[in-house]
Scaffold this motif. Structure first.
Motif, PDB file in Angstrom:
ATOM      1  N   ALA A 201      -7.166 -10.127  -3.633  1.00  0.00           N
ATOM      2  CA  ALA A 201      -8.229  -9.597  -4.506  1.00  0.00           C
ATOM      3  C   ALA A 201      -9.221  -8.754  -3.698  1.00  0.00           C
ATOM      4  O   ALA A 201      -9.692  -7.710  -4.170  1.00  0.00           O
ATOM      5  N   ALA A 202      -9.544  -9.202  -2.480  1.00  0.00           N
ATOM      6  CA  ALA A 202     -10.474  -8.456  -1.623  1.00  0.00           C
ATOM      7  C   ALA A 202      -9.878  -7.115  -1.230  1.00  0.00           C
ATOM      8  O   ALA A 202     -10.569  -6.085  -1.242  1.00  0.00           O
ATOM      9  N   LEU A 203      -8.605  -7.089  -0.865  1.00  0.00           N
ATOM     10  CA  LEU A 203      -7.950  -5.835  -0.480  1.00  0.00           C
ATOM     11  C   LEU A 203      -7.865  -4.878  -1.670  1.00  0.00           C
ATOM     12  O   LEU A 203      -8.056  -3.662  -1.514  1.00  0.00           O
ATOM     13  N   ALA A 204      -7.601  -5.417  -2.856  1.00  0.00           N
ATOM     14  CA  ALA A 204      -7.543  -4.575  -4.050  1.00  0.00           C
ATOM     15  C   ALA A 204      -8.913  -3.959  -4.355  1.00  0.00           C
ATOM     16  O   ALA A 204      -9.025  -2.770  -4.683  1.00  0.00           O
TER      17      ALA A 204
ATOM     18  N   VAL B  29       0.866  -1.183   0.000  1.00  0.00           N
ATOM     19  CA  VAL B  29       0.000   0.000   0.000  1.00  0.00           C
ATOM     20  C   VAL B  29       0.902   1.233   0.000  1.00  0.00           C
ATOM     21  O   VAL B  29       1.771   1.371   0.867  1.00  0.00           O
ATOM     22  N   SER B  30       0.704   2.119  -0.963  1.00  0.00           N
ATOM     23  CA  SER B  30       1.635   3.239  -1.140  1.00  0.00           C
ATOM     24  C   SER B  30       1.443   4.360  -0.117  1.00  0.00           C
ATOM     25  O   SER B  30       2.400   5.036   0.249  1.00  0.00           O
ATOM     26  N   GLN B  31       0.209   4.551   0.363  1.00  0.00           N
ATOM     27  CA  GLN B  31      -0.066   5.666   1.272  1.00  0.00           C
ATOM     28  C   GLN B  31      -0.343   5.150   2.679  1.00  0.00           C
ATOM     29  O   GLN B  31      -1.129   4.219   2.867  1.00  0.00           O
TER      30      GLN B  31
ATOM     31  N   GLY C  72     -18.257  -6.520   1.396  1.00  0.00           N
ATOM     32  CA  GLY C  72     -18.675  -6.432   0.002  1.00  0.00           C
ATOM     33  C   GLY C  72     -17.518  -6.683  -0.950  1.00  0.00           C
ATOM     34  O   GLY C  72     -17.668  -7.360  -1.969  1.00  0.00           O
ATOM     35  N   ALA C  73     -16.341  -6.148  -0.601  1.00  0.00           N
ATOM     36  CA  ALA C  73     -15.151  -6.375  -1.427  1.00  0.00           C
ATOM     37  C   ALA C  73     -14.777  -7.853  -1.434  1.00  0.00           C
ATOM     38  O   ALA C  73     -14.357  -8.399  -2.466  1.00  0.00           O
TER      39      ALA C  73
ATOM     40  N   LEU D 184      -7.399   0.529   5.319  1.00  0.00           N
ATOM     41  CA  LEU D 184      -7.543  -0.883   4.964  1.00  0.00           C
ATOM     42  C   LEU D 184      -7.507  -1.773   6.208  1.00  0.00           C
ATOM     43  O   LEU D 184      -8.274  -2.732   6.318  1.00  0.00           O
ATOM     44  N   CYS D 185      -6.637  -1.434   7.149  1.00  0.00           N
ATOM     45  CA  CYS D 185      -6.508  -2.252   8.359  1.00  0.00           C
ATOM     46  C   CYS D 185      -7.674  -2.037   9.309  1.00  0.00           C
ATOM     47  O   CYS D 185      -8.111  -2.965   9.994  1.00  0.00           O
ATOM     48  N   GLY D 186      -8.190  -0.786   9.371  1.00  0.00           N
ATOM     49  CA  GLY D 186      -9.295  -0.481  10.267  1.00  0.00           C
ATOM     50  C   GLY D 186      -8.830  -0.184  11.678  1.00  0.00           C
ATOM     51  O   GLY D 186      -7.677  -0.444  12.038  1.00  0.00           O
ATOM     52  N   PRO D 187      -9.737   0.381  12.509  1.00  0.00           N
ATOM     53  CA  PRO D 187      -9.387   0.679  13.903  1.00  0.00           C
ATOM     54  C   PRO D 187      -8.965  -0.586  14.638  1.00  0.00           C
ATOM     55  O   PRO D 187      -9.666  -1.595  14.595  1.00  0.00           O
ATOM     56  N   HIS D 188      -7.825  -0.528  15.307  1.00  0.00           N
ATOM     57  CA  HIS D 188      -7.295  -1.689  16.037  1.00  0.00           C
ATOM     58  C   HIS D 188      -7.173  -2.917  15.131  1.00  0.00           C
ATOM     59  O   HIS D 188      -7.337  -4.054  15.589  1.00  0.00           O
ATOM     60  N   HIS D 189      -6.945  -2.657  13.830  1.00  0.00           N
ATOM     61  CA  HIS D 189      -6.781  -3.731  12.840  1.00  0.00           C
ATOM     62  C   HIS D 189      -8.026  -4.622  12.754  1.00  0.00           C
ATOM     63  O   HIS D 189      -7.934  -5.810  12.443  1.00  0.00           O
TER      64      HIS D 189
END
Length: 324
Positions: A70-73, A18-20, A92-93, A27-32
């Motif tokens: 694929a889900a993360l993308a 992930v570049s940013q 949904g992803a 993507l990770c969310g609060p507390h992963h």
């Protein structure tokens, strides 16, 4: 995150880059929490996900890691398009990643893009987006998004100039549609039964634009009784809670469809609230219009119910405790 999984010949390890830094946090969310959800959904693949440097390290079977990538993308694509970094959006992803042959297109031209969360919703959006489908029946249980997605399609067509009006109607069963006996103005009488529609419109276009279009007569929300005797031209018409229409009401509203108009009929045939032994107009219409050209029916199921992530965890906790 979770403890490291012992390596084995069957497992692979890759890093989703992930570049940013801000995007990585989303993507990770609060507390992963999003990574924990990904692990839970793909636990049969032994997936482990943890933030590492400028990316997310994924350990598990080849299939599991590929699905997670694929889900993360897809999740990242949705975030770039303006979606919120929620657990529901990640779910949904993941559904999209598990269904590569199914297109998960977004409805655009709205305050925020609306993307399908399930395979059933994705197919429903496809049908709603095809202008040749002049009449679409969207049926299924509560929480499947059948009305919200219909309203979103109508708003998108209104915003794009494809229709001049958006008309939403539903039976006011609780008042027997005898609204004249209720106190207050027409808006005050109708509002309790139309509140879910107002909420959807506010979310999709904002309060100011909604009110402006209402004043210009471009948006109308009214009970079915107010459709009688009209021809609805160049409009996107939504008949909501259609299971509570009588056979006569359903025939009346379906035949209001005028030139350059489309109609979406939504409801749950298993939740009829009509008094006595009156037949449901929705059930009747689904039966007799099944093979009529230009009419399509899409059935959403319990698998398409979209819940807040916390609700899923509550259900899992009750299941673990052995309670239904």
């Amino acid at each position: 995150m979770s403890a490291k999984r012992p390596s084995s010949p069957e497992n692979v390890s890759r890093v989703y880059t992930v570049s940013q830094a801000e995007r990585l946090r989303d993507l990770c969310g609060p507390h992963h929490r999003n990574l924990a959800l990904l692990e839970t959904r793909l636990k049969q693949h032994g997936l482990r996900a943890e933030s590492q440097g400028g990316g997310i390290r994924l350990d598990g079977t080849e299939e599991g890691v590929s699905i997670a990538e694929a889900a993360l993308a897809e999740f990242e694509r949705r975030l770039r398009n303006g979606s919120e970094p929620t657990e529901m959006e990640l779910d949904g992803a993941l559904q999209a990643a598990l269904s590569p042959s199914q297109s998960f297109n977004a409805l655009k031209g709205l305050r925020k893009p609306v993307t399908a969360m399930t395979r059933g919703q994705a197919r429903y959006i496809e049908l709603l987006s095809q202008p040749d489908n002049a009449l679409v029946f969207g049926v299924g249980p509560a929480g499947t998004g059948k009305t919200f997605l219909a309203v979103a399609t109508g708003v998108a067509e209104l915003q794009a100039g494809l229709r001049q009006r958006l008309i939403v109607t539903r039976p006011a069963v609780e008042a027997g549609e005898k609204l004249g006996f209720l106190p207050g103005t027409l808006e005050e009488k109708v509002d309790p039964y139309m509140l879910p529609i107002w909420d959807s419109l506010r979310e999709l276009m904002g309060q100011e634009q909604m009110e402006r279009r209402m004043l210009r007569g471009e948006i109308e929300v009214a009970p079915i009784a107010f459709m009688r005797g009209r021809t609805l031209k160049n409009a996107f018409v939504i008949v909501d809670e259609a299971q509570n229409t009588t056979v006569a009401q359903m025939k009346m509203v379906l035949t209001r469809l005028g030139r350059d108009s489309r109609m979406v009929v939504t409801g749950d045939p298993d939740q009829v609230d009509l008094p006595g032994s009156q037949a449901s107009g929705l059930k009747h219409a689904l039966k007799i219009l099944d093979h009529v050209e230009g009419i399509v029916t899409h059935r959403l199921t319990a698998a398409d119910v979209v819940r807040h992530g916390l609700v899923s965890r509550i259900i899992d906790a009750y299941a673990a405790a052995g309670e239904s």
